[in-house]
Design a protein around this motif. Structure first.
Motif, PDB file in Angstrom:
ATOM      1  N   GLU A  44      -8.975  44.402  32.130  1.00  0.00           N
ATOM      2  CA  GLU A  44      -8.746  44.603  32.451  1.00  0.00           C
ATOM      3  C   GLU A  44      -7.780  44.745  33.976  1.00  0.00           C
ATOM      4  N   VAL A  45      -6.874  45.789  35.038  1.00  0.00           N
ATOM      5  CA  VAL A  45      -6.533  45.081  35.664  1.00  0.00           C
ATOM      6  C   VAL A  45      -6.176  45.801  36.740  1.00  0.00           C
ATOM      7  N   ALA A  46      -7.010  45.289  38.214  1.00  0.00           N
ATOM      8  CA  ALA A  46      -6.940  45.874  39.260  1.00  0.00           C
ATOM      9  C   ALA A  46      -6.483  45.366  40.299  1.00  0.00           C
ATOM     10  N   TRP A  47      -6.895  46.001  41.308  1.00  0.00           N
ATOM     11  CA  TRP A  47      -5.445  45.273  42.515  1.00  0.00           C
ATOM     12  C   TRP A  47      -5.800  45.679  43.449  1.00  0.00           C
ATOM     13  N   ASN A  48      -5.726  43.729  44.260  1.00  0.00           N
ATOM     14  CA  ASN A  48      -6.600  43.293  45.008  1.00  0.00           C
ATOM     15  C   ASN A  48      -5.441  43.013  46.490  1.00  0.00           C
ATOM     16  N   PRO A  49      -4.547  43.620  46.901  1.00  0.00           N
ATOM     17  CA  PRO A  49      -3.417  43.414  47.862  1.00  0.00           C
ATOM     18  C   PRO A  49      -3.633  41.824  48.955  1.00  0.00           C
ATOM     19  N   GLU A  50      -2.578  41.664  49.046  1.00  0.00           N
ATOM     20  CA  GLU A  50      -2.480  40.527  49.979  1.00  0.00           C
ATOM     21  C   GLU A  50      -2.056  41.655  51.376  1.00  0.00           C
ATOM     22  N   PHE A  51      -2.674  40.745  52.515  1.00  0.00           N
ATOM     23  CA  PHE A  51      -2.318  40.587  53.969  1.00  0.00           C
ATOM     24  C   PHE A  51      -1.843  39.859  54.891  1.00  0.00           C
ATOM     25  N   LEU A  52      -1.880  38.447  54.043  1.00  0.00           N
ATOM     26  CA  LEU A  52      -1.119  37.336  55.115  1.00  0.00           C
ATOM     27  C   LEU A  52       0.012  37.245  55.808  1.00  0.00           C
ATOM     28  N   ARG A  53      -0.072  36.604  56.631  1.00  0.00           N
ATOM     29  CA  ARG A  53       1.526  36.328  57.566  1.00  0.00           C
ATOM     30  C   ARG A  53       1.820  35.407  57.608  1.00  0.00           C
ATOM     31  N   GLU A  54       2.557  35.000  56.851  1.00  0.00           N
ATOM     32  CA  GLU A  54       3.488  33.819  57.351  1.00  0.00           C
ATOM     33  C   GLU A  54       3.561  33.131  58.744  1.00  0.00           C
ATOM     34  N   GLY A  55       3.233  32.193  58.317  1.00  0.00           N
ATOM     35  CA  GLY A  55       2.956  30.804  59.492  1.00  0.00           C
ATOM     36  C   GLY A  55       1.450  31.467  59.812  1.00  0.00           C
ATOM     37  N   PHE A  56       0.598  31.917  59.369  1.00  0.00           N
ATOM     38  CA  PHE A  56      -0.649  31.363  59.147  1.00  0.00           C
ATOM     39  C   PHE A  56      -1.673  32.115  57.433  1.00  0.00           C
ATOM     40  N   ALA A  57      -0.751  31.764  56.635  1.00  0.00           N
ATOM     41  CA  ALA A  57      -0.965  32.284  55.685  1.00  0.00           C
ATOM     42  C   ALA A  57      -2.312  31.825  55.217  1.00  0.00           C
ATOM     43  N   VAL A  58      -2.113  30.254  55.167  1.00  0.00           N
ATOM     44  CA  VAL A  58      -3.654  30.405  55.242  1.00  0.00           C
ATOM     45  C   VAL A  58      -4.769  30.765  55.323  1.00  0.00           C
ATOM     46  N   GLN A  59      -4.835  30.726  57.020  1.00  0.00           N
ATOM     47  CA  GLN A  59      -6.057  31.288  57.735  1.00  0.00           C
ATOM     48  C   GLN A  59      -5.911  32.477  57.534  1.00  0.00           C
ATOM     49  N   ASP A  60      -4.801  33.515  56.872  1.00  0.00           N
ATOM     50  CA  ASP A  60      -4.945  34.615  57.032  1.00  0.00           C
ATOM     51  C   ASP A  60      -5.389  34.919  55.504  1.00  0.00           C
ATOM     52  N   THR A  61      -5.564  34.542  54.128  1.00  0.00           N
ATOM     53  CA  THR A  61      -6.209  34.011  52.888  1.00  0.00           C
ATOM     54  C   THR A  61      -7.527  33.635  52.774  1.00  0.00           C
ATOM     55  N   LEU A  62      -8.397  33.023  53.785  1.00  0.00           N
ATOM     56  CA  LEU A  62      -9.364  31.961  53.903  1.00  0.00           C
ATOM     57  C   LEU A  62     -10.837  32.840  55.083  1.00  0.00           C
ATOM     58  N   HIS A  63     -10.163  33.099  55.673  1.00  0.00           N
ATOM     59  CA  HIS A  63     -10.742  34.107  56.515  1.00  0.00           C
ATOM     60  C   HIS A  63      -9.703  35.738  56.903  1.00  0.00           C
ATOM     61  N   PRO A  64     -10.028  36.532  55.562  1.00  0.00           N
ATOM     62  CA  PRO A  64      -8.703  37.819  56.477  1.00  0.00           C
ATOM     63  C   PRO A  64      -9.400  38.900  56.913  1.00  0.00           C
ATOM     64  N   ASP A  65      -8.881  39.765  57.333  1.00  0.00           N
ATOM     65  CA  ASP A  65      -9.788  40.774  58.367  1.00  0.00           C
ATOM     66  C   ASP A  65     -10.526  41.801  57.590  1.00  0.00           C
ATOM     67  N   ARG A  66      -9.753  41.937  56.517  1.00  0.00           N
ATOM     68  CA  ARG A  66     -10.653  42.429  55.000  1.00  0.00           C
ATOM     69  C   ARG A  66     -10.160  42.196  53.271  1.00  0.00           C
ATOM     70  N   LEU A  67     -10.406  42.458  53.119  1.00  0.00           N
ATOM     71  CA  LEU A  67     -10.852  42.319  52.108  1.00  0.00           C
ATOM     72  C   LEU A  67     -10.651  43.610  50.856  1.00  0.00           C
ATOM     73  N   VAL A  68      -9.734  44.186  49.913  1.00  0.00           N
ATOM     74  CA  VAL A  68      -9.559  45.446  49.269  1.00  0.00           C
ATOM     75  C   VAL A  68      -9.468  45.279  48.336  1.00  0.00           C
TER      76      VAL A  68
END
Ligand code: UGA
Length: 441
Positions: A148-172
């Motif tokens: 199965e292929v699903a799409w889970n876009p990433e919204f991380l910003r460079e410079g805040f990559a870890v924080q944005d991955t572990l504490h994102p605004d939302r998961l889609v």
């Protein structure tokens, strides 16, 4: 619950995602075709500058939860959850995104899949890609409809990559509505810790998930170009765009963030993503809808030209002038120089006959590789030696802390142009400098 995950692509997105999935307690294998990159990562070294990522990487390598390989066979054997995080650069001479790397992962991985598998795409792709990849994967895989292929876009910003991955605004998560699959339940397991924190989780169809990502970046680019367009009007009218941005930003419907006028946006995402978005809309017959993004792009590129003009005005003529450039990265806290406005301006000025001395706290190696003909200095003071004008083109904290007195006896002319509106005009003018900002009197 720990899941066995393989992440394809160990660039910005993939390396961060792999390390952060291990941080969440999963067993992770990072996969790439670039042996040099893998070797570095396996040794606990991040091949680019990203605050905090090295620590997460090393902690999880030490705990035995994070490994790297170039072998797709090993990945297919090891994992049943796959993340796809390879690059989708702009095609040469076209606006569209180049899908070769994404396609190559599916073409190589799918024929190796013999157990039920979910592939989560994270790369920024033209809408329609996920559905196409899903069909192709099912065609190629021995397990057939078990993939199965699903799409889970990433919204991380460079410079805040870890924080944005572990504490994102939302998961889609976009799931294939034609397949009665496990993607949502697998994603809920993988991201259980984030969901416990009540991070919003939006489950959509594939096309919507792909478009969410493209729209988010298009909106951000538009917001920046909006304020830069207003900054052109401010320049013509003798108004101050920074005060204007503060004032309109107080309206919560507008918001102050991403309203910093200056030399505009660059990097590996916003410029190529808005172009790919326009190209894809055109293919779908909705090209009129996004023609405004061409203007967003034009406004953005004009700011670079404006910066070159300001440098010329400051020197009288660029021929034979000495120009100090502080900042080369596309933004602070990054060593990324892909489509960097700063380096673009530095290059243009040099090509017009000036001697350009560049200094950046982290992006020196990448800058040298991209623009070997510029002169690079070991620090800010050295870059400013004998300068007719100092240009601040990336708002590194180090440059914000510079005092006029640090440079008084170093430069030839006390002229500074602030390409990011990040310095205090009063401080510099008060110390006898000629200060110019963008969109400020
Ligand atoms: C951008 C998005 O912000 C992320 O959400 C997204 O995940 C990412 O692209 C991606 O698609 O991978 P990034 O490229 O790291 O993230 O950089 P931004 O922080 O968005 O900055 C982009 C550019 O805009 C920089 O050159 C920055 O200097 C410029 N900018 C930003 C401005 O000129 N003014 C502002 O007010 C804000």
């Amino acid at each position: 619950m720990s899941t066995r995950i393989a992440v394809f692509g160990t660039g910005y997105l993939g390396a961060t995602h792999a390390a952060c999935m291990a941080e969440l307690g999963h067993e992770v294998l990072g996969v790439d075709v670039d042996a040099a990159k893998l070797e570095k990562l396996a040794a606990g070294e991040v091949p680019f500058y990203e605050p905090g990522l090295g620590e997460v990487l090393r902690n999880n390598i030490d705990r035995g939860r994070l490994k790297f390989t170039s072998s797709y066979e090993e990945a297919a054997e090891f994992a049943d959850v796959f993340f796809l995080g390879v690059g989708t650069p702009q095609k040469k001479g076209e606006f569209a995104a180049d899908m070769v790397y994404v396609d190559a992962v599916i073409e190589t991985l799918a024929p190796l899949l013999t157990k039920p598998s979910v592939i989560f795409g994270k790369s920024t792709v033209p809408v329609g890609t996920a559905e196409r990849l899903g069909k192709r994967a099912r065609e190629l895989a021995p397990i057939g409809d078990g993939v199965e292929v699903a799409w889970n876009p990433e919204f991380l910003r460079e410079g805040f990559a870890v924080q944005d991955t572990l504490h994102p605004d939302r998961l889609v998560l976009g799931v294939d509505r034609n397949v009665r699959g496990r993607a949502e339940s697998v994603a809920r397991e993988v991201y259980a810790e984030l969901l416990d924190e009540e991070i919003p989780f939006l489950v959509t169809d594939l096309a919507t998930a792909e478009l969410v990502k493209a729209s988010a970046n298009a909106f951000l680019a538009t917001k920046i170009s909006f304020i830069n367009a207003i900054s052109e009007v401010c320049e013509a009218a003798g108004a101050d765009v920074t005060v204007l941005a503060d004032a309109i930003g107080h309206d919560v419907r507008i918001g102050r963030r991403f309203l910093n006028a200056g030399i505009g946006f660059g990097g590996g995402c916003l410029p190529k993503d808005i172009r790919a978005f326009m190209a894809r809309a055109g293919e779908l017959g909705a090209d009129q809808a996004l023609t405004f993004l061409r203007e967003v792009d034009n406004i953005n590129m004009r700011r670079r030209t404006r910066m070159v003009e300001l440098a010329r005005e400051a020197c009288g003529s660029l021929l034979g002038a000495r120009v100090a450039v502080l900042g080369a990265a596309f933004k602070p806290d990054s060593d990324d120089v892909r489509d960097s406005p700063a380096l673009n301006v530095a290059g243009q000025i040099q090509l017009q006959g000036a001697a350009v001395n560049v200094y950046d706290p982290k992006a020196m190696d990448n800058s040298r590789a991209l623009f070997p003909t510029l002169t690079y200095s070991a620090n800010a003071l050295e870059a400013c030696e004998g300068a007719d004008v100092v240009l601040v083109l990336t708002e590194w904290l180090e440059f914000l802390k510079l005092q006029p007195s640090d440079l008084d006896s170093v430069v030839r002319n006390k002229v500074i142009v602030d390409g990011r509106n990040c310095l205090s005009p009063d401080d510099w003018r008060g110390a006898g400098w000629n200060y110019r900002g963008l969109g400020r009197p």
